[in-house]
Design a protein around this motif. Structure first.
Motif, PDB file in Angstrom:
ATOM      1  N   HIS A   1       0.829  -1.218  -0.017  1.00 31.09           N
ATOM      2  CA  HIS A   1      -0.069   0.041  -0.166  1.00 31.09           C
ATOM      3  C   HIS A   1       0.881   1.276   0.035  1.00 31.09           C
ATOM      4  O   HIS A   1       2.306   1.174   0.380  1.00 31.09           O
ATOM      5  CB  HIS A   1      -1.008   0.082   1.205  1.00 31.09           C
TER       6      HIS A   1
ATOM      7  N   PHE B   1       1.637   3.916   4.860  1.00 28.98           N
ATOM      8  CA  PHE B   1       0.630   4.695   5.885  1.00 28.98           C
ATOM      9  C   PHE B   1       1.214   5.683   6.679  1.00 28.98           C
ATOM     10  O   PHE B   1       0.349   6.402   6.979  1.00 28.98           O
ATOM     11  CB  PHE B   1       0.411   3.691   6.868  1.00 28.98           C
TER      12      PHE B   1
ATOM     13  N   GLU C   1      -0.564   9.185   7.078  1.00 25.74           N
ATOM     14  CA  GLU C   1      -0.668   9.770   8.328  1.00 25.74           C
ATOM     15  C   GLU C   1      -0.327  11.253   8.536  1.00 25.74           C
ATOM     16  O   GLU C   1      -1.079  12.038   9.231  1.00 25.74           O
ATOM     17  CB  GLU C   1       0.042   8.857   9.332  1.00 25.74           C
TER      18      GLU C   1
ATOM     19  N   LEU D   1      -3.424   7.517  12.770  1.00 26.63           N
ATOM     20  CA  LEU D   1      -3.811   6.655  11.707  1.00 26.63           C
ATOM     21  C   LEU D   1      -4.092   5.242  12.296  1.00 26.63           C
ATOM     22  O   LEU D   1      -3.146   4.538  12.466  1.00 26.63           O
ATOM     23  CB  LEU D   1      -3.157   6.642  10.452  1.00 26.63           C
TER      24      LEU D   1
ATOM     25  N   VAL E   1      -5.522   1.935  11.079  1.00 26.59           N
ATOM     26  CA  VAL E   1      -6.233   1.521  10.007  1.00 26.59           C
ATOM     27  C   VAL E   1      -7.130   0.213  10.345  1.00 26.59           C
ATOM     28  O   VAL E   1      -6.572  -0.689  11.224  1.00 26.59           O
ATOM     29  CB  VAL E   1      -5.305   0.987   8.830  1.00 26.59           C
ATOM     30  N   LYS E   2      -8.477   0.201  10.231  1.00 29.62           N
ATOM     31  CA  LYS E   2      -9.120  -1.041  10.272  1.00 29.62           C
ATOM     32  C   LYS E   2      -9.069  -1.935   9.391  1.00 29.62           C
ATOM     33  O   LYS E   2      -8.656  -3.080   9.424  1.00 29.62           O
ATOM     34  CB  LYS E   2     -10.573  -0.497  10.398  1.00 29.62           C
TER      35      LYS E   2
ATOM     36  N   ALA F   1      -7.839  -2.182   4.763  1.00 26.14           N
ATOM     37  CA  ALA F   1      -7.121  -1.482   3.478  1.00 26.14           C
ATOM     38  C   ALA F   1      -7.247  -2.320   2.540  1.00 26.14           C
ATOM     39  O   ALA F   1      -7.001  -3.507   2.406  1.00 26.14           O
ATOM     40  CB  ALA F   1      -5.753  -1.006   4.006  1.00 26.14           C
TER      41      ALA F   1
ATOM     42  N   ASP G   1      -5.520   2.920  -3.004  1.00 27.82           N
ATOM     43  CA  ASP G   1      -5.879   2.395  -1.600  1.00 27.82           C
ATOM     44  C   ASP G   1      -7.043   3.142  -1.407  1.00 27.82           C
ATOM     45  O   ASP G   1      -7.234   4.242  -1.193  1.00 27.82           O
ATOM     46  CB  ASP G   1      -4.753   2.820  -0.834  1.00 27.82           C
TER      47      ASP G   1
ATOM     48  N   ILE H   1      -8.870   3.094   2.486  1.00 33.37           N
ATOM     49  CA  ILE H   1      -8.773   2.735   3.750  1.00 33.37           C
ATOM     50  C   ILE H   1     -10.057   3.033   4.538  1.00 33.37           C
ATOM     51  O   ILE H   1     -10.536   4.216   4.316  1.00 33.37           O
ATOM     52  CB  ILE H   1      -7.640   3.531   4.026  1.00 33.37           C
TER      53      ILE H   1
ATOM     54  N   THR I   1     -10.829   3.497   8.640  1.00 31.67           N
ATOM     55  CA  THR I   1     -10.219   3.641   9.909  1.00 31.67           C
ATOM     56  C   THR I   1     -11.244   3.193  11.182  1.00 31.67           C
ATOM     57  O   THR I   1     -12.105   3.110  10.902  1.00 31.67           O
ATOM     58  CB  THR I   1      -9.594   4.809  10.045  1.00 31.67           C
TER      59      THR I   1
END
Length: 99
Positions: free
Chosen positions: A5, A8, A12, A25, A27-28, A30, A41, A43, A45
């Motif tokens: 990706h 991050f 962020e 950030l 991330v839940k 992606a 990407d 994403i 969160t």
């Protein structure tokens, strides 16, 4: 298949400019989407934000949706589709402008 990706930490950093230095950030999930030669990407969160991110001619582009309300199990699918479509339209506009 993509190797990674967009970093991050780069994402962020951009988000800290919008939300302040204390923003973290988280991330839940992606996803990656490809349109032509462009990697997008998408994403989600942990703090109910979603965004798309892509690089175009070495410049980072992103769009953020704040405060998502998950009304049912299809909200995430609908949002993913909308984000992907929005990213593609942005790429098309950039191509018309810069190419």
């Amino acid at each position: 298949m993509f190797k990674a990706h967009i970093a991050f930490d780069i994402v962020e950093k951009q988000l800290k400019e919008k939300y302040g230095e204390k923003f973290k950030l988280k991330v839940k999930i992606a996803y990656q989407y490809q349109w032509g030669s462009h990697k997008i990407d998408i994403i989600f969160t942990k703090d109910k934000k979603a965004l798309w991110v892509f690089m175009y001619k070495k410049e980072l582009f992103m769009n953020i949706v704040d405060e998502i309300e998950y009304k049912d199990r299809f909200t995430a699918v609908d949002l993913y589709t909308t984000l992907a479509e929005n990213a593609i339209e942005t790429i098309k506009a950039l191509k018309r402008t810069y190419d």
